[in-house]
Write a protein that holds these residues in place. Sequence first.
Motif, PDB file in Angstrom:
ATOM      1  N   PRO A 125      14.654 -10.933  -7.295  1.00 53.61           N
ATOM      2  CA  PRO A 125      13.404 -10.308  -6.831  1.00 53.61           C
ATOM      3  C   PRO A 125      12.464 -11.340  -6.226  1.00 53.61           C
ATOM      4  O   PRO A 125      12.614 -12.547  -6.422  1.00 53.61           O
ATOM      5  CB  PRO A 125      12.828  -9.716  -8.124  1.00 53.61           C
ATOM      6  N   VAL A 126      11.492 -10.823  -5.482  1.00 54.88           N
ATOM      7  CA  VAL A 126      10.507 -11.689  -4.836  1.00 54.88           C
ATOM      8  C   VAL A 126       9.571 -12.287  -5.878  1.00 54.88           C
ATOM      9  O   VAL A 126       9.469 -11.804  -7.008  1.00 54.88           O
ATOM     10  CB  VAL A 126       9.705 -10.906  -3.775  1.00 54.88           C
ATOM     11  N   GLU A 127       8.839 -13.326  -5.450  1.00 51.30           N
ATOM     12  CA  GLU A 127       7.890 -13.993  -6.340  1.00 51.30           C
ATOM     13  C   GLU A 127       6.548 -14.119  -5.644  1.00 51.30           C
ATOM     14  O   GLU A 127       6.393 -13.780  -4.473  1.00 51.30           O
ATOM     15  CB  GLU A 127       8.433 -15.386  -6.720  1.00 51.30           C
ATOM     16  N   GLY A 128       5.570 -14.626  -6.373  1.00 46.88           N
ATOM     17  CA  GLY A 128       4.255 -14.897  -5.814  1.00 46.88           C
ATOM     18  C   GLY A 128       3.497 -13.657  -5.394  1.00 46.88           C
ATOM     19  O   GLY A 128       3.509 -12.639  -6.084  1.00 46.88           O
ATOM     20  N   PHE A 129       2.837 -13.733  -4.235  1.00 46.60           N
ATOM     21  CA  PHE A 129       1.999 -12.641  -3.739  1.00 46.60           C
ATOM     22  C   PHE A 129       2.764 -11.329  -3.675  1.00 46.60           C
ATOM     23  O   PHE A 129       2.261 -10.271  -4.055  1.00 46.60           O
ATOM     24  CB  PHE A 129       1.452 -12.999  -2.355  1.00 46.60           C
ATOM     25  N   LEU A 130       3.998 -11.370  -3.204  1.00 43.52           N
ATOM     26  CA  LEU A 130       4.787 -10.157  -3.041  1.00 43.52           C
ATOM     27  C   LEU A 130       5.051  -9.485  -4.384  1.00 43.52           C
ATOM     28  O   LEU A 130       5.037  -8.256  -4.496  1.00 43.52           O
ATOM     29  CB  LEU A 130       6.108 -10.484  -2.346  1.00 43.52           C
ATOM     30  N   ALA A 131       5.290 -10.275  -5.417  1.00 42.21           N
ATOM     31  CA  ALA A 131       5.566  -9.718  -6.734  1.00 42.21           C
ATOM     32  C   ALA A 131       4.310  -9.151  -7.385  1.00 42.21           C
ATOM     33  O   ALA A 131       4.398  -8.268  -8.254  1.00 42.21           O
ATOM     34  CB  ALA A 131       6.180 -10.783  -7.634  1.00 42.21           C
TER      35      ALA A 131
END
Length: 496
Positions: free
Chosen positions: A35-41
């Motif tokens: 899965p995505v991390e940072g802002f996207l998560a």
Amino acid sequence: MGQETAEAEVTPFSYDSLTDRMRLLSKEPYQQPKPVEGFLADLDYDGYQMIRYRRDRSRWQEEAQIFRLQAFHLGWLFEEPVAIHEVVDGHVKPLGFSTTDFEYGEGITQKPPADTEMPGVAGFRLLSPLNRADRFDELIAFLGASYFRALGAGNVYGLSARGLAVNTGHSAAEEFPMFSEFWLEHPAPGSDAVVIYAALTSPSVTGAYRFVVQPGETTTMDVTARLFLRNDIAQLGIAPITSMFLFGDSDPDEMDDFREAVHDSEALILNTRAHETFYRPLNNPPRLSSSYLGAQDPASFGLVQRSRRFDDYLDAQAHYEKRPSLMVEPLGDWGAGSVRLVEIPSNLEGNDNIVAFWVPGGDMRAGRELEVMYRLHWGMSPPGDSHSQRGKVIRTRVGEGGVAGVEEKTGRRKFVVDFGGGLLRELPADAEVTPNVSAVNGTLTQVVLSRISGTETWRLVVEAESAAGAVVEIKAQLSGYGRDLTETWLYQWVRK
């Protein structure tokens, strides 16, 4: 950034090469997407709704092109990046997207840095002049797992299709296969169709898909799916359709709602090679329910929305009268199997609680390979949603059995089915029309057929009784003069 990189090395591409790749992948252990991390998560529902793709950043804006390509942003429910490529002259070209391609609403407190390359996207949509030559309308969208949905002329989004259903409504653990990568052929100038390829992955199966999409009054999609089973699968669902049915003709008093009906689809249709048409009204059941309609190489099946007047729903926002019907037309011999309908109890119209799909015969063992081909028809009245010569079911009403206005409860259930159209409209009230009615797990206590005075509609009234908790399958059809006069009405009554 985000635009095609002309200097990048190009790679040959074909459907056969994708097939070989997915066959090899099926022999390897499944790798869960990261899965995505940072802002996207961190994006929640509210933040995600404030993000829009910029129309001026649409791909394929050259002259004489009737398609536009846009991407869906990652985040919220869509945390697994999907790769999208473009195929030009048989070679793959990079098709990247960046934050520059999107507009971020003022309510998003932490906006991403400008011109930041995205690790992928959540999915994509195609636009086309579907309703007016001077306006690009949304035509089709692929978003989430293997879900996709399309529109015919005059439609608004409703039901969805899926690439594959694995153990849906089964005691075995359900899987939700994912379209993890797409390749889109750059349409030639003036082309009225677009070709899409997709890689499907899940713990138990891989697949190579090819879609040929042609917009129109009824939008068609020719689908080829080459499947490779990694593990044994208890139930494989081909050409699955997902929809919503909250309430309708048969149960308007169950909901405290001002509207006449709330549903994306109102019935399941199955057409056989023997020229039979089966019509099964949908239910919002008290408990999980399943119906199986066996067939040998079906001519078509699907979920339909036949009620097309605003007054049938009275919803000025959702406009359920504009939701598309979707018919699946098998291409090639599908052999023996069954159409399975799964109905899930629901009290919210935001829940998709209806699933229909084809279950092929034979064991689905690890190592098995299948190729299936079919055509999807999306529109107001796609081919196969009714028979031109046979009367069709106009409405189904269900209520307490016995005489209306009498307080005494009989324990019986009354089913009122109105048939109209086809050859019925030519018959007088005294015509020799015979009702053919049967019930499984229940007893018929009354069957009355008559033509409604002053109309071309024939009304069949059936009363039945059964033991508490029984699942009663009722079947009815009108015949006369040596032929079938109507489609066959099917109904599942779950006795409370």
